[in-house]
Design an enzyme around this catalytic site. Structure first.
Site, PDB file in Angstrom:
ATOM      1  N   GLY A   1       0.830  -1.201   0.000  1.00  0.00           N
ATOM      2  CA  GLY A   1       0.000   0.000   0.000  1.00  0.00           C
ATOM      3  C   GLY A   1       0.860   1.245   0.000  1.00  0.00           C
TER       4      GLY A   1
ATOM      5  N   PHE B   1       1.973  10.136   2.365  1.00  0.00           N
ATOM      6  CA  PHE B   1       3.021  10.189   3.384  1.00  0.00           C
ATOM      7  C   PHE B   1       3.214   8.858   4.109  1.00  0.00           C
ATOM      8  CE2 PHE B   1       1.111  14.507   3.274  1.00  0.00           C
ATOM      9  CZ  PHE B   1       2.197  15.174   2.710  1.00  0.00           C
TER      10      PHE B   1
ATOM     11  N   ASP C   1     -10.708   6.501   6.572  1.00  0.00           N
ATOM     12  CA  ASP C   1     -10.445   5.839   5.290  1.00  0.00           C
ATOM     13  C   ASP C   1     -11.157   4.487   5.225  1.00  0.00           C
ATOM     14  OD1 ASP C   1      -9.474   5.678   2.742  1.00  0.00           O
ATOM     15  OD2 ASP C   1      -7.483   4.976   3.308  1.00  0.00           O
TER      16      ASP C   1
END
Length: 593
Positions: free
Chosen positions: A14, A18, A129
């Site tokens: 993934g 950042f 998320d």
């Protein structure tokens, strides 16, 4: 790359602006243990107060449906979190491999994840998320039947206890799934619920959320894209209820949206009512607990009341069958002969014969008057998990993990016929009260209905042929029970739900939601108005059959419920548990009511 001399990064799985996520192994363990490592650049907001944020994530990791934070450290101006590796498949992959989800699967996702969302928000954390890629379905699933979905990747999580984090932040998360306020840098707890709603409609349609939103009319149009246009949930009243829940999760206006996961669970009817245990001016309470000595009673597997209600039979892991005098609340007999755990017990309608089924692949018939074994029925090639007598007591049905159902002549002990068709293990069998229909439940997620199509002699069988197959449960079907009039079939499943079916048409009547673990036992009261269910969540629940509403939850067992039985002549329920006890629940009238 080796970190801290022990965490070896294997491959990147993934990448964000950042943060990078790696599959890794901990070489400090022998043999090396798989783990997940997240690397944060100094620009990521987690670099501020890294220690405090890591501690918060460590607290979250105590939940079984959130990966455990194993350790954290910084190295060469980078910050690292090492987390538990969750074996499984994320929901984005699942829907790609298996196709669009059905109604039952969406109910299951909500029931499985909403308690986790509440756990997260109770600790002042917003995930920010939530999407199919960050929800993993465990492989293999938990044996307890709950917690099969795990929320991962808290790299975007926000802790909202400090005043500086209550101000606007950078837009973060996945645009397809982010709530309107989150895209403006103002995420709130309800933002995660919005993302959960978007996740659900994606799983139902297998279409990008961008394409499910009508920008011109500022509304979601996901129902126009349902993969299964004839899915019963579009007409079923309970499923219409699901549509309303999804619509409220997806409201753009925050004030019109669910405020908390608890509020969603209340709307779904899966939050226990704690106000009282009242039932029409009556009170259910545990009147007695049968324990015995450790050598006498081990984990209880099955229960059955004698037709006149004075005796209770129980089976246990100790290979024996116990008979209890309910008046004296004492053990009166113990029958031995099976070589492995006994998993099912049933009295014949006239009370003269007791049938028992065992993991030793056999069924035994016992004379109740003499407490002697009549015969042993041999034929199954795997453990026998369920037995049931026909209405006239002449036929015994047995369901086995060899994927078959066998019918036996009770008078002669001869095998009549074998019914095949289930693709996986058979867990439960039940005859309709009239004896015309036999139901079987299987790990293959289906229920099969077999109809007696002949009055011919046993030797001319097969006498039962397949009438139809009921599908709808998302996981294994563990138990079945007919209503006293034979018009309704209740089924309990590993997906934590109970379904009521119309026997004549095979149509789904309703789905009962409330248990948080697998539903393993079902029984109707003699009047057919109430359904009793037992679950691995340690509770017994009572439901109104005509309205599909939960009436009451009976709590008291300290481990999973494994069996229930309803006394045919008294207001009495028996529940057996892995806690090695049997509880007797009595209905008594309240004083002063």
């Amino acid at each position: 790359m080796l970190l801290q001399g022990r965490y070896r990064l294997i491959k990147r799985i993934g990448k964000g602006e950042f943060c990078k996520t790696f599959a890794a192994v901990d070489e400090g363990e022998f043999p090396p243990v798989a783990c997940v490592v997240q690397e944060f650049s100094p620009e990521h907001e987690i670099s501020n107060c890294f220690e405090e944020k890591a501690q918060q994530l460590k607290e979250l990791g105590k939940h079984r449906q959130i990966p455990t934070l194993l350790t954290y450290f910084h190295q060469k101006q980078r910050f690292y979190l090492v987390q538990e590796f969750i074996a499984g498949t994320n929901l984005a992959q699942v829907v790609e491999e298996e196709g669009a989800f059905n109604e039952t699967q969406i109910w299951q996702i909500l029931a499985d994840l909403l308690p986790v969302f509440q756990f997260i928000s109770d600790r002042n954390i917003i995930h920010r998320d939530i999407k199919p890629q960050n929800i993993i379905r465990r492989t293999p699933p938990n044996s307890e039947g709950i917690g099969n979905l795990v929320i991962v990747d808290f790299s975007s999580a926000k802790i909202v206890t400090q005043i500086d984090w209550l101000t606007d932040e950078k837009t973060i998360g996945s645009p397809e799934y982010a709530a309107p306020e989150q895209t403006k840098g103002q995420a709130i707890f309800a933002s995660d619920l919005y993302s959960l709603g978007v996740t659900c409609i994606y799983l139902l349609t297998q279409i990008s959320p961008f394409d499910l939103f009508d920008i011109a009319n500022n509304c979601w149009v996901w129902q126009d894209y349902l993969t299964n246009k004839n899915d019963i949930w579009r007409q079923d009243t309970k499923s219409f209820h699901l549509k309303k829940i999804l619509e409220k999760l997806l409201q753009n206006t925050i004030s019109q949206r669910f405020k908390s996961a608890n509020e969603v669970m209340q709307a779904m009817g899966i939050q226990c009512k704690n106000e009282s245990l009242e039932l029409q001016n009556h009170l259910w309470h545990c009147s007695y607990t049968l324990t015995g000595h450790a050598a006498v009673l081990s984990s209880v597997n099955a229960l059955a009341f004698y037709p006149q209600g004075k005796i209770l039979a129980s089976t246990n892991d100790d290979k024996n069958i116990k008979l209890w005098d309910l008046n004296k609340k004492k053990l009166i007999a113990s029958l031995s002969g099976h070589r492995q755990a006994v998993k099912s017990v049933a009295f014949s309608p006239d009370g003269k014969i007791l049938a028992t089924a065992s993991d030793d692949k056999t069924i035994k018939l016992w004379h109740i008057s003499t407490l002697k074994e009549i015969c042993t029925l041999l034929g199954h090639s795997h453990a026998v998990k369920s037995v049931a007598f026909s209405a006239n007591g002449q036929i015994l049905a047995s369901g086995s993990w060899d994927k078959t159902i066998k019918l036996w002549n009770v008078n002669t002990g001869a095998e009549i016929c074998t019914l095949t068709g289930h693709q996986l293990k058979v867990n439960s069998v039940a005859f309709s009260p009239q004896g015309e229909i036999l139901a079987s439940a299987s790990y293959d997620r289906t229920i099969r209905l077999w109809q007696n199509n002949s009055e011919r002699e046993f030797k001319n069988c097969p006498c039962y042929t397949l009438l139809g197959t009921l599908s709808g449960h998302a996981w294994a079907v563990l138990t079945v029970a007919f209503s006293p009039d034979g018009k309704i079939l209740a089924t309990g499943s590993d997906d934590n739900t109970i379904k009521l079916w119309e026997v004549n048409t095979g149509q789904l009547i309703s789905t009962l939601l409330g248990h948080s673990w697998s539903v393993v036992a079902l029984a109707f009261t003699a009047d057919g108005e109430t359904l009793i269910s037992g679950s691995w969540d340690k509770t017994v629940k009572l439901w109104r059959v005509n309205t599909a509403e939960e009436i009451i939850t009976l709590s008291g067992h300290t481990d999973s419920i494994s069996a229930i039985a309803v006394n045919p002549v008294a207001q009495l329920i028996a529940s057996g548990s892995r806690d090695k006890t049997i509880k007797l629940w009595q209905l008594v009238e309240q004083q002063g009511s």
